[in-house]
Design a protein around this motif. Sequence first.
Motif, PDB file in Angstrom:
ATOM      1  N   GLY A 160       0.982  -1.144  -0.156  1.00  0.00           N
ATOM      2  CA  GLY A 160      -0.191   0.027   0.106  1.00  0.00           C
ATOM      3  C   GLY A 160       0.959   1.133  -0.054  1.00  0.00           C
ATOM      4  N   THR A 161       0.770   1.967  -1.242  1.00  0.00           N
ATOM      5  CA  THR A 161       1.801   2.906  -1.146  1.00  0.00           C
ATOM      6  C   THR A 161       1.259   4.297  -0.414  1.00  0.00           C
ATOM      7  OG1 THR A 161       0.980   3.794  -3.457  1.00  0.00           O
ATOM      8  CG2 THR A 161       2.991   2.345  -3.165  1.00  0.00           C
ATOM      9  N   VAL A 162       1.925   5.580  -0.246  1.00  0.00           N
ATOM     10  CA  VAL A 162       1.592   6.766   0.067  1.00  0.00           C
ATOM     11  C   VAL A 162       1.911   7.744  -0.978  1.00  0.00           C
ATOM     12  CG1 VAL A 162       1.763   6.500   2.594  1.00  0.00           C
ATOM     13  CG2 VAL A 162       3.885   7.080   1.214  1.00  0.00           C
ATOM     14  N   GLY A 163       1.423   8.667  -1.011  1.00  0.00           N
ATOM     15  CA  GLY A 163       1.712   9.967  -1.798  1.00  0.00           C
ATOM     16  C   GLY A 163       1.470   9.765  -3.258  1.00  0.00           C
ATOM     17  N   GLU A 164       0.549   9.039  -3.751  1.00  0.00           N
ATOM     18  CA  GLU A 164       0.194   8.749  -5.162  1.00  0.00           C
ATOM     19  C   GLU A 164      -0.335  10.061  -5.869  1.00  0.00           C
ATOM     20  OE1 GLU A 164      -1.551   7.722  -8.905  1.00  0.00           O
ATOM     21  OE2 GLU A 164      -2.617   8.260  -7.181  1.00  0.00           O
ATOM     22  N   GLU A 165      -1.323  10.758  -4.909  1.00  0.00           N
ATOM     23  CA  GLU A 165      -1.972  11.787  -5.674  1.00  0.00           C
ATOM     24  C   GLU A 165      -1.349  13.074  -5.570  1.00  0.00           C
ATOM     25  OE1 GLU A 165      -4.626  11.080  -7.085  1.00  0.00           O
ATOM     26  OE2 GLU A 165      -5.775   9.445  -6.074  1.00  0.00           O
ATOM     27  N   GLY A 166      -1.619  14.035  -6.569  1.00  0.00           N
ATOM     28  CA  GLY A 166      -1.397  15.416  -6.434  1.00  0.00           C
ATOM     29  C   GLY A 166       0.055  15.660  -6.167  1.00  0.00           C
ATOM     30  N   LEU A 167       0.277  16.721  -4.869  1.00  0.00           N
ATOM     31  CA  LEU A 167       1.317  17.088  -4.516  1.00  0.00           C
ATOM     32  C   LEU A 167       2.103  15.867  -3.844  1.00  0.00           C
ATOM     33  CD1 LEU A 167       0.962  20.743  -3.746  1.00  0.00           C
ATOM     34  CD2 LEU A 167       1.825  19.907  -5.738  1.00  0.00           C
ATOM     35  N   GLY A 168       1.437  14.758  -3.434  1.00  0.00           N
ATOM     36  CA  GLY A 168       2.174  13.497  -3.105  1.00  0.00           C
ATOM     37  C   GLY A 168       3.332  13.054  -3.991  1.00  0.00           C
ATOM     38  N   ASP A 169       2.987  13.515  -5.296  1.00  0.00           N
ATOM     39  CA  ASP A 169       4.140  13.337  -6.231  1.00  0.00           C
ATOM     40  C   ASP A 169       4.806  11.869  -6.451  1.00  0.00           C
ATOM     41  OD1 ASP A 169       4.948  15.074  -8.176  1.00  0.00           O
ATOM     42  OD2 ASP A 169       6.835  15.472  -7.042  1.00  0.00           O
ATOM     43  N   LEU A 170       3.896  10.972  -6.220  1.00  0.00           N
ATOM     44  CA  LEU A 170       4.549   9.279  -6.200  1.00  0.00           C
ATOM     45  C   LEU A 170       5.573   9.362  -5.206  1.00  0.00           C
ATOM     46  CD1 LEU A 170       4.574   9.211 -10.106  1.00  0.00           C
ATOM     47  CD2 LEU A 170       2.840   8.792  -8.698  1.00  0.00           C
ATOM     48  N   ARG A 171       5.557  10.016  -4.152  1.00  0.00           N
ATOM     49  CA  ARG A 171       6.635   9.809  -3.036  1.00  0.00           C
ATOM     50  C   ARG A 171       6.777   8.438  -2.501  1.00  0.00           C
ATOM     51  NH1 ARG A 171       5.327  10.311   2.447  1.00  0.00           N
ATOM     52  NH2 ARG A 171       2.808  10.551   2.953  1.00  0.00           N
TER      53      ARG A 171
END
Lengths: 407, 407
Positions: A160-171
């Motif tokens: 389960g990844t974090v930061g996929e959306e918007g300013l999360g910028d695929l972090r």
Amino acid sequence: MCALAPMLAHAQAGGDIGTSLMQRADVRAALDSARTDEPRAIEEQIRLCEIPAPPFKEADRARTYADAFRGAGLRNVRIDKEGNVLGERPGRLPKPHLVFSAHLDTVFPEGTNVHVIREGSVLKGPGIGDDCRGLALILAVVRSMNKANVQTSGTITFVGTVGEEGLGDLRGVKALFSETLRGQIDRFVSVDGSGYGITHRGVGSRRYRVTFKGPGGHSYGAFGLANPAHALGRAVAAFADLQVPTDPKTTFAVGRIGGGTSVNAIPFDAWMEADMRSVDAAALQALESGFLKAVDDALAAENARWNQNGRLTVEKQLVGDRPAGLTPASSAIVEAAVSVTKALGLTVTLDEGSTDANTPMSLGIPAIAVDAGGNGTGAHALEETFDTAESWKGTQRALLLAIALAE
Amino acid sequence: MCALAPMLAHAQAGGDIGTSLMQRADVRAALDSARTDEPRAIEEQIRLCEIPAPPFKEADRARTYADAFRGAGLRNVRIDKEGNVLGERPGRLPKPHLVFSAHLDTVFPEGTNVHVIREGSVLKGPGIGDDCRGLALILAVVRSMNKANVQTSGTITFVGTVGEEGLGDLRGVKALFSETLRGQIDRFVSVDGSGYGITHRGVGSRRYRVTFKGPGGHSYGAFGLANPAHALGRAVAAFADLQVPTDPKTTFAVGRIGGGTSVNAIPFDAWMEADMRSVDAAALQALESGFLKAVDDALAAENARWNQNGRLTVEKQLVGDRPAGLTPASSAIVEAAVSVTKALGLTVTLDEGSTDANTPMSLGIPAIAVDAGGNGTGAHALEETFDTAESWKGTQRALLLAIALAE
């Protein structure tokens, strides 16, 4: 790509991975289990979705998801430094190593009402399809494989990844490939959103916030100073005339502008937010270079116009960076996805998009994103819906794909 | 200008209106009275200033000012349709007809704390100098003339105008010349602000709010539509390169810009507020034409760039219109102001500015603005101050000027 050679050989030999898998008793048992288990998957989809997961604040949902991974029997369940949740299902061998993921985060800010309403087969709630559906589907896939004792050749890490959306910028996915599982991932699938499409072209993006700054002053009394709004206009005008290819599709836009405090004052700053996208890394880079040159030229021109009086400066802040990438339609991973989709009688659609798969695509690692079944509307809107009618077909497709890619 | 011929003849004959007036016993008595009366004028300045008078909401202060006009013995006291307060002091003849005015309005919005603090000789409060000082000075001038029984040849109408500041856009003085006293005013003086300057060049301004509009859409999905922010940039860039004369001083600036809702969307609108000024009406008109052409060209260019897809429109809203004007330094009204200033031993400063006098200047009617004495700081700021030290000199100067111009 060598890791996919056996499967490719299989397909080339006239076989078809989807059809072949369907002939295995353990796989058929797992598919039956996936269908039977779907009501539970839908309950989990709702439960996960009612835990807020705003950008950069996915921790609560991540802890619950890690517990669910443990409950589903995954090994070495952990949360990495970035906040991604990982759990392993070992195969006979460590390799090939497949990562099979969904994303934890939503686009919705803190305080959003995340209560999910169920009306017949339709679920309504922010993030219900994008990507609570993917998260729940992964749990269902793991349970079905375990119930049917499906043994894979290679190992699968579910994430389960974090930061996929918007300013999360695929972090999250960036950290996965650059730190947590650096050098260890052979194949990557992101299960993201509703429907049955297969995304193999990763639209890359570069986003900037550019701010011109100067002393400012009274529009009449201080006239003769360089004007940040004028510099901004010059930059936007030059940007507006850049030429981009139609294929590979490449786009650009100034999305927001602002600056100044009063009609009768030279502003002390003026800013824009610009978005550039392409499925082609080189085209994106060329566009970005043109943008940055437009900004620098505008600064020089405005300063020169006023003989360096009230000399302006400029800040160019990169606020979004999603790599472009392409997994060819002829590649083994796409062929496998196509094959399992057809084997289940579903329509094949090859898409482009911006997902966690962009990162491995940009690294040359075989990667796709697949939709998670069902039928969704209003992604990124508060009134997002997910229709569960026959959504078990999405679970089955993902299950077959995971088994295929772990062979 | 013929109305001023007698005075001009007087000056040309080697006489000097200021010196001549100082030789009259009634005038000397009036000057003494002005000095003696100054504490009362300062009390009135504070009292008037503590009645809020935001733009378009000057009515409370206007009613109080009309009462003060009646109390000072002016005739035919009235409030016109626009909200200006008028009161007459008849001379032996109706003509020449001098209007002697100050403005009622401030730049401060409703709810501003308008309490005035007195620290030694210094008064602190929003609007205390600009233009509560002018309002109070006019009352002091009337009282001093009456106390000394000064009889003028022509008639003076004393006026408190509305709408001098900002978006008030000179609405009071415009109404005075176009309706209330249309065709009846021979000379005009605005008493505005602190100090001792004489403003004879009226800086004109034209202000626009320009808004480009289009359908907008997703920055990637809807790419190929004209972009309002891009059109705005084109307009600003062309505006930024317009050439203007240094003399007559002519200025231009984009003061504020805005538009768009998200970095990843083509905006549905984008806007700017632009300010153009000149002391020369023709230069201002040429600049305005250049601005409007820049806007129209930008619209056409952006629509052409995208083959009229998502065709944009533009709104050009005139939000400020102050006419430019010049009363020559060699004109009788300026010479009179210079003469009375010198007669009192004060330093002569010829200024430019944007005041109620712009309107008559633009109509070719002899007009100036004069400062109201004292020493001010922070006009248009909440912490505005007015130092009353020797401010009676400003009252005396205005008194002499009113008598000189009513001869």
